[in-house]
Design a protein around this motif. Structure first.
Motif, PDB file in Angstrom:
ATOM      1  N   ARG A   9       0.810  -1.211   0.000  1.00  0.00           N
ATOM      2  CA  ARG A   9       0.000   0.000   0.000  1.00  0.00           C
ATOM      3  C   ARG A   9       0.847   1.267   0.000  1.00  0.00           C
ATOM      4  O   ARG A   9       1.789   1.411   0.760  1.00  0.00           O
ATOM      5  CB  ARG A   9      -0.927   0.039   1.216  1.00  0.00           C
ATOM      6  CG  ARG A   9      -1.867   1.244   1.156  1.00  0.00           C
ATOM      7  CD  ARG A   9      -2.711   1.369   2.378  1.00  0.00           C
ATOM      8  NE  ARG A   9      -3.264   2.702   2.440  1.00  0.00           N
ATOM      9  CZ  ARG A   9      -4.535   2.981   2.578  1.00  0.00           C
ATOM     10  NH1 ARG A   9      -5.395   2.012   2.700  1.00  0.00           N
ATOM     11  NH2 ARG A   9      -4.962   4.214   2.623  1.00  0.00           N
ATOM     12  N   TYR A  10       0.460   2.179  -0.867  1.00  0.00           N
ATOM     13  CA  TYR A  10       1.061   3.511  -0.935  1.00  0.00           C
ATOM     14  C   TYR A  10      -0.086   4.503  -0.983  1.00  0.00           C
ATOM     15  O   TYR A  10      -1.239   4.132  -0.859  1.00  0.00           O
ATOM     16  CB  TYR A  10       1.950   3.645  -2.179  1.00  0.00           C
ATOM     17  CG  TYR A  10       3.231   2.859  -2.042  1.00  0.00           C
ATOM     18  CD1 TYR A  10       4.362   3.455  -1.521  1.00  0.00           C
ATOM     19  CD2 TYR A  10       3.295   1.520  -2.396  1.00  0.00           C
ATOM     20  CE1 TYR A  10       5.532   2.736  -1.367  1.00  0.00           C
ATOM     21  CE2 TYR A  10       4.458   0.800  -2.253  1.00  0.00           C
ATOM     22  CZ  TYR A  10       5.571   1.405  -1.741  1.00  0.00           C
ATOM     23  OH  TYR A  10       6.729   0.706  -1.582  1.00  0.00           O
ATOM     24  N   ARG A  12      -1.899   8.349   0.279  1.00  0.00           N
ATOM     25  CA  ARG A  12      -2.105   9.003   1.572  1.00  0.00           C
ATOM     26  C   ARG A  12      -3.387   8.516   2.233  1.00  0.00           C
ATOM     27  O   ARG A  12      -4.049   7.606   1.719  1.00  0.00           O
ATOM     28  CB  ARG A  12      -2.119  10.521   1.380  1.00  0.00           C
ATOM     29  CG  ARG A  12      -3.227  11.043   0.507  1.00  0.00           C
ATOM     30  CD  ARG A  12      -3.173  12.573   0.461  1.00  0.00           C
ATOM     31  NE  ARG A  12      -4.424  13.104   0.038  1.00  0.00           N
ATOM     32  CZ  ARG A  12      -4.677  13.513  -1.189  1.00  0.00           C
ATOM     33  NH1 ARG A  12      -3.744  13.436  -2.122  1.00  0.00           N
ATOM     34  NH2 ARG A  12      -5.852  13.995  -1.504  1.00  0.00           N
ATOM     35  N   LEU A  13      -3.746   9.134   3.320  1.00  0.00           N
ATOM     36  CA  LEU A  13      -4.928   8.747   4.075  1.00  0.00           C
ATOM     37  C   LEU A  13      -6.181   8.910   3.221  1.00  0.00           C
ATOM     38  O   LEU A  13      -6.394   9.963   2.609  1.00  0.00           O
ATOM     39  CB  LEU A  13      -5.021   9.613   5.341  1.00  0.00           C
ATOM     40  CG  LEU A  13      -6.065   9.229   6.361  1.00  0.00           C
ATOM     41  CD1 LEU A  13      -5.717   7.890   6.983  1.00  0.00           C
ATOM     42  CD2 LEU A  13      -6.141  10.291   7.441  1.00  0.00           C
ATOM     43  N   HIS A  14      -7.008   7.902   3.171  1.00  0.00           N
ATOM     44  CA  HIS A  14      -8.256   7.873   2.401  1.00  0.00           C
ATOM     45  C   HIS A  14      -8.030   7.971   0.893  1.00  0.00           C
ATOM     46  O   HIS A  14      -8.967   8.231   0.145  1.00  0.00           O
ATOM     47  CB  HIS A  14      -9.229   8.967   2.855  1.00  0.00           C
ATOM     48  CG  HIS A  14      -9.552   8.907   4.307  1.00  0.00           C
ATOM     49  ND1 HIS A  14     -10.218   7.850   4.893  1.00  0.00           N
ATOM     50  CD2 HIS A  14      -9.258   9.762   5.324  1.00  0.00           C
ATOM     51  CE1 HIS A  14     -10.351   8.064   6.182  1.00  0.00           C
ATOM     52  NE2 HIS A  14      -9.765   9.223   6.487  1.00  0.00           N
ATOM     53  N   ARG A  15      -6.821   7.812   0.425  1.00  0.00           N
ATOM     54  CA  ARG A  15      -6.516   7.817  -1.007  1.00  0.00           C
ATOM     55  C   ARG A  15      -5.579   6.639  -1.295  1.00  0.00           C
ATOM     56  O   ARG A  15      -4.399   6.823  -1.586  1.00  0.00           O
ATOM     57  CB  ARG A  15      -5.823   9.124  -1.429  1.00  0.00           C
ATOM     58  CG  ARG A  15      -6.622  10.378  -1.199  1.00  0.00           C
ATOM     59  CD  ARG A  15      -7.711  10.563  -2.187  1.00  0.00           C
ATOM     60  NE  ARG A  15      -7.133  10.675  -3.531  1.00  0.00           N
ATOM     61  CZ  ARG A  15      -7.862  10.662  -4.630  1.00  0.00           C
ATOM     62  NH1 ARG A  15      -9.166  10.551  -4.550  1.00  0.00           N
ATOM     63  NH2 ARG A  15      -7.299  10.768  -5.801  1.00  0.00           N
ATOM     64  N   PRO A  16      -6.076   5.396  -1.187  1.00  0.00           N
ATOM     65  CA  PRO A  16      -5.189   4.249  -1.324  1.00  0.00           C
ATOM     66  C   PRO A  16      -4.679   4.064  -2.751  1.00  0.00           C
ATOM     67  O   PRO A  16      -5.361   4.389  -3.727  1.00  0.00           O
ATOM     68  CB  PRO A  16      -6.074   3.074  -0.913  1.00  0.00           C
ATOM     69  CG  PRO A  16      -7.448   3.527  -1.226  1.00  0.00           C
ATOM     70  CD  PRO A  16      -7.466   5.000  -0.958  1.00  0.00           C
ATOM     71  N   GLU A  30       5.192  -2.487   3.489  1.00  0.00           N
ATOM     72  CA  GLU A  30       5.858  -1.502   2.645  1.00  0.00           C
ATOM     73  C   GLU A  30       7.372  -1.703   2.629  1.00  0.00           C
ATOM     74  O   GLU A  30       8.126  -0.766   2.448  1.00  0.00           O
ATOM     75  CB  GLU A  30       5.544  -0.064   3.100  1.00  0.00           C
ATOM     76  CG  GLU A  30       4.157   0.397   2.749  1.00  0.00           C
ATOM     77  CD  GLU A  30       3.151   0.022   3.830  1.00  0.00           C
ATOM     78  OE1 GLU A  30       3.550  -0.214   4.986  1.00  0.00           O
ATOM     79  OE2 GLU A  30       1.956  -0.053   3.503  1.00  0.00           O
TER      80      GLU A  30
END
Length: 157
Positions: A9-10, A12-16, A30
């Motif tokens: 997973r990369y 940001r928060l709430h934007r996977p 990661e």
């Protein structure tokens, strides 16, 4: 080294945003990947997965295992994994020895498996109900001892 092909997973928060990577199975999510094989963006409306299937096949031929989640994801989007591909749970199930059937040949000693906590509680409940039923039946079968305990003896004639 047990290589796994899985999602990393990369974003940001709430934007996977996920990368499909070949990585040592002992590394964290990661961790440093051996090779990046593709990407997956769940927020895109249409075709949101890109995979280099030649690289995936090469890693699988070398013994890499594909994670369960990635296998389902690739099947959903129409990617076909090579036949040699085995998921991590399938190999784990193959490594664990299965319990032998309880009904073996007569005279052959069977392996003892300790009872589970649920089985112990179920057994305790059934023995308790059997004991209560037996006590109730014994109490009903005995005559009332009121005459014997009256304190007077029957007169002898």
């Amino acid at each position: 080294m047990a290589v796994r092909i899985r999602l990393s997973r990369y974003g940001r928060l709430h934007r996977p945003y996920f990368r499909i990577v070949a990585i040592d199975g002992r590394c964290h999510r990661e961790g440093k990947a051996n090779e990046i094989l593709g990407s997956y963006d769940p927020l895109k409306a249409d075709k949101n997965i890109a995979v280099d299937m030649e690289a995936v096949a090469r890693w699988i031929d070398q013994g890499a295992l594909v994670s369960i989640g990635l296998t389902k994801l690739m099947k959903h989007f129409g990617y076909v994994l090579p036949v040699k591909a085995a998921t991590a749970s399938a190999t784990a199930a193959a490594k664990t020895p299965k319990a032998k059937a309880a009904t073996g040949p007569k005279g052959v000693k069977q392996a003892w498996n300790p009872p589970s906590r649920r089985q112990l509680r179920k057994h305790a409940a059934s023995t308790k109900s059997v004991r209560k039923a037996k006590l109730a039946a014994d109490a009903a079968a005995k005559p009332a001892p009121a005459a014997a305990e009256s304190g007077t003896e029957p007169a002898k004639s």
